[in-house]
Scaffold this active site. Structure first.
Site, PDB file in Angstrom:
ATOM      1  N   TRP A 159       4.721  -4.781  -3.427  1.00  0.00           N
ATOM      2  CA  TRP A 159       5.413  -4.382  -2.186  1.00  0.00           C
ATOM      3  C   TRP A 159       6.416  -5.495  -1.874  1.00  0.00           C
ATOM      4  O   TRP A 159       6.027  -6.664  -1.820  1.00  0.00           O
ATOM      5  CB  TRP A 159       4.363  -4.239  -1.075  1.00  0.00           C
ATOM      6  CG  TRP A 159       4.889  -3.918   0.282  1.00  0.00           C
ATOM      7  CD1 TRP A 159       5.771  -2.933   0.615  1.00  0.00           C
ATOM      8  CD2 TRP A 159       4.525  -4.567   1.507  1.00  0.00           C
ATOM      9  NE1 TRP A 159       5.976  -2.922   1.975  1.00  0.00           N
ATOM     10  CE2 TRP A 159       5.229  -3.915   2.541  1.00  0.00           C
ATOM     11  CE3 TRP A 159       3.674  -5.619   1.845  1.00  0.00           C
ATOM     12  CZ2 TRP A 159       5.114  -4.287   3.877  1.00  0.00           C
ATOM     13  CZ3 TRP A 159       3.549  -5.991   3.174  1.00  0.00           C
ATOM     14  CH2 TRP A 159       4.261  -5.324   4.172  1.00  0.00           C
ATOM     15  N   ASP A 240      -5.132  -7.255  -0.406  1.00  0.00           N
ATOM     16  CA  ASP A 240      -4.332  -6.504   0.550  1.00  0.00           C
ATOM     17  C   ASP A 240      -4.755  -5.042   0.425  1.00  0.00           C
ATOM     18  O   ASP A 240      -4.542  -4.407  -0.601  1.00  0.00           O
ATOM     19  CB  ASP A 240      -2.840  -6.678   0.209  1.00  0.00           C
ATOM     20  CG  ASP A 240      -1.950  -5.960   1.213  1.00  0.00           C
ATOM     21  OD1 ASP A 240      -2.489  -5.321   2.137  1.00  0.00           O
ATOM     22  OD2 ASP A 240      -0.706  -6.030   1.067  1.00  0.00           O
ATOM     23  N   LYS A 276      -1.529   3.631   7.499  1.00  0.00           N
ATOM     24  CA  LYS A 276      -1.526   4.841   6.673  1.00  0.00           C
ATOM     25  C   LYS A 276      -2.774   5.696   6.905  1.00  0.00           C
ATOM     26  O   LYS A 276      -2.671   6.892   7.122  1.00  0.00           O
ATOM     27  CB  LYS A 276      -1.466   4.481   5.193  1.00  0.00           C
ATOM     28  CG  LYS A 276      -0.599   3.292   4.868  1.00  0.00           C
ATOM     29  CD  LYS A 276       0.851   3.657   4.777  1.00  0.00           C
ATOM     30  CE  LYS A 276       1.669   2.387   4.641  1.00  0.00           C
ATOM     31  NZ  LYS A 276       3.034   2.584   4.327  1.00  0.00           N
TER      32      LYS A 276
HETATM   33  N1  IK2 Z   1       0.660  -4.120   2.045  1.00  0.00           N
HETATM   34  C1  IK2 Z   1       1.119  -3.138   1.283  1.00  0.00           C
HETATM   35  C2  IK2 Z   1       0.811  -3.153  -0.173  1.00  0.00           C
HETATM   36  C3  IK2 Z   1       1.871  -2.093   1.838  1.00  0.00           C
HETATM   37  O1  IK2 Z   1       2.313  -1.113   1.047  1.00  0.00           O
HETATM   38  C4  IK2 Z   1       2.132  -2.105   3.196  1.00  0.00           C
HETATM   39  C5  IK2 Z   1       2.909  -0.999   3.814  1.00  0.00           C
HETATM   40  N2  IK2 Z   1       4.083  -0.620   3.197  1.00  0.00           N
HETATM   41  O2  IK2 Z   1       4.669   0.477   3.677  1.00  0.00           O
HETATM   42  C6  IK2 Z   1       6.029   0.607   3.559  1.00  0.00           C
HETATM   43  C7  IK2 Z   1       6.461   1.052   2.199  1.00  0.00           C
HETATM   44  O3  IK2 Z   1       6.177   0.388   1.207  1.00  0.00           O
HETATM   45  O4  IK2 Z   1       7.146   2.065   2.124  1.00  0.00           O
HETATM   46  C8  IK2 Z   1       1.615  -3.161   3.967  1.00  0.00           C
HETATM   47  C9  IK2 Z   1       0.888  -4.153   3.353  1.00  0.00           C
HETATM   48  C10 IK2 Z   1       1.805  -3.318   5.434  1.00  0.00           C
HETATM   49  O5  IK2 Z   1       1.836  -2.229   6.192  1.00  0.00           O
HETATM   50  P1  IK2 Z   1       1.622  -2.291   7.759  1.00  0.00           P
HETATM   51  O6  IK2 Z   1       2.099  -3.619   8.226  1.00  0.00           O
HETATM   52  O7  IK2 Z   1       2.443  -1.177   8.261  1.00  0.00           O
HETATM   53  O8  IK2 Z   1       0.167  -2.127   7.954  1.00  0.00           O
END
Ligand code: IK2
Length: 431
Positions: A159, A240, A276
């Site tokens: 990510w 994560d 999510k």
């Molecule tokens: N860690 C990972 C691996 C994530 O995919 C995300 C969320 N990413 O969503 C946007 C996208 O990739 O299109 C997160 C952490 C963090 O998400 P949040 O801070 O919304 O909980």
């Protein structure tokens, strides 16, 4: 400050006028002249471009946000019911620095298990976080403060925001092999080599399930091997877990990687997010936990995590935490949530099959097996950045340039159009 002192010293109005008309004022009026526009975020920038496109055909498979089969954002029924119960609550006070104790308790059960001995023994230092991003960032700052010599090993790819988070926490980054572009699967042997070659006692970032962006996870057996090698090397695993429930449809099953590490006696860290799996994207609710050797250490670690949060945002928001604790604290609402998570995961799995079938029906000469083999919210399609550019320019389909398709944005209404566009850009030259 220097300017104010100069003005005071100058005394007379005339000399003050000379100073303010001079270099001092000019530099004051251009405080931010050296600031260049920041580069667009590779994920959120896609949504901006999508919104600006007037085409009626446009499709957004960029950001990882769940949509129903009509392409509409979803508020889960369990969330609506929790909000109904919360409505009119007289409690709008600040939460403690560490957030809602009840929400954190319920959240730890999802990751560590309902009957976890670590929860019973109070060995886990945990705070409510600003969703998964906030949990990663507080951990990165904690790592920098208490293990300043350490680096973070990040998978390739990952990510994109992981790189920003550890960069801003000033933790040096290393990468480890993860994805094999040819097999479109896990490069397990290269991953194991990198784990072996890293200095003993290194910190690794692991995606607990539904790896973003590849949709490729190690098998249970591979997780066991990774865990064993981590033991030998004395590495620290930071998990994560942004998609618990989105891989298999069952949050318990999706926690398997973490449970294997716990069985093997690792002290781990975990980032959890409800963006999510509860659809609470904008509520920014999640949890950061660090498993310690014993209770006293956990108390100290928790106090330091709070200390990091205090000057940043003081304490986390209340509403999302109330929604989560209301749902998870009520057996009926919790089972409704589990049903709804499964429903979301199943719809995505169904869209994977449809996308692959459509491509095969059109007669694509390429293999699209990976679409159904990969899991979670994303399909790492294998499209090149140039092919993605064509998807956007010629078909108004918006996705990240690494070829990632958010399967959550695919519907029975747009899957055929998407398949046609993929077929066109992978088999013909640019028009
Ligand atoms: N860690 C990972 C691996 C994530 O995919 C995300 C969320 N990413 O969503 C946007 C996208 O990739 O299109 C997160 C952490 C963090 O998400 P949040 O801070 O919304 O909980």
């Amino acid at each position: 400050m220097a300017m104010a002192v100069a003005i005071r010293r100058a005394g007379s109005t005339a000399s003050m006028r000379r100073i303010t008309a001079g270099v001092g004022l000019r530099s004051m009026s251009s405080w931010w002249r050296s600031v260049e526009p920041a580069p667009k975020d590779p994920i959120l920038g896609v949504t901006e471009a999508f919104l600006a496109d007037p085409s009626p055909d446009k499709v957004n498979v960029g950001v990882g946000a769940y949509r129903d089969d009509n392409g509409k954002p979803v508020v889960l029924d369990c969330v609506r019911e929790a909000e109904r119960r919360i409505a009119g609550a007289s409690y709008m006070e600040y939460l403690p620095m560490g957030g809602s104790v009840k929400m954190v308790e319920e959240t730890l059960k999802l990751a560590y298990g309902d009957n976890s001995e670590f929860i019973k023994d109070k060995r886990i230092a945990a705070i409510q976080s600003l969703s998964g991003t906030g949990a990663c960032r507080i951990f990165a700052d904690f790592q920098k403060r208490f293990r300043p010599e350490s680096q973070i090993y990040i998978p390739v790819p990952t990510w994109s925001n992981h790189h920003n988070i550890w960069r801003d926490a000033q933790v040096p980054q290393k990468t480890y092999h993860y994805y094999h572009p040819e097999t479109k699967g896990l490069n397990f042997s290269a991953l194991m080599d990198d784990v072996k070659d890293a200095p003993n006692g290194s910190v690794f970032l692991l995606h607990a399930c539904a790896h973003n962006p590849t949709g490729v996870d190690p098998t249970e057996e591979q997780w066991r091997e990774i865990s064993q090698l981590f033991k030998v090397k004395g590495h620290f695993a930071f998990f994560d877990m942004a998609y618990q429930g989105f891989a298999s449809g069952d949050p318990e099953r999706d926690a398997k990687s973490i449970r294997i590490f716990l069985e093997d006696g690792h002290q781990i860290g975990i980032s959890q997010s409800y963006a999510k799996n509860m659809g609470l994207y904008g509520q920014r609710v999640g949890c950061l936990s660090v498993l310690c050797e014993e209770e006293k250490q956990a108390v100290a670690v928790k106090s330091q995590l709070q200390q990091l949060a205090r000057p940043m945002y003081s304490n986390p928001p209340l509403h999302g935490a109330l929604i989560v604790s209301t749902i998870l604290g009520d057996p009926e609402l919790k089972s409704l949530w589990l049903k709804e998570v499964k429903g979301m995961a199943d719809r995505i799995i169904g869209m994977r099959s449809e996308l692959r079938e459509n491509l095969e029906k059109i007669g694509s000469p390429l293999s699209w097996e990976h679409i159904t083999k990969q899991i979670g919210m994303f399909c790492y399609s294998g499209l090149t950045p140039e092919q993605v550019d064509r998807m956007t320019k010629e078909y108004h389909i918006y996705m990240t340039r690494n070829g990632r398709i958010s399967m959550a944005g695919v519907t029975t209404g747009n899957v055929g159009y998407l398949a046609n566009a993929i077929h066109a850009v992978t088999t013909t030259d640019s028009s």
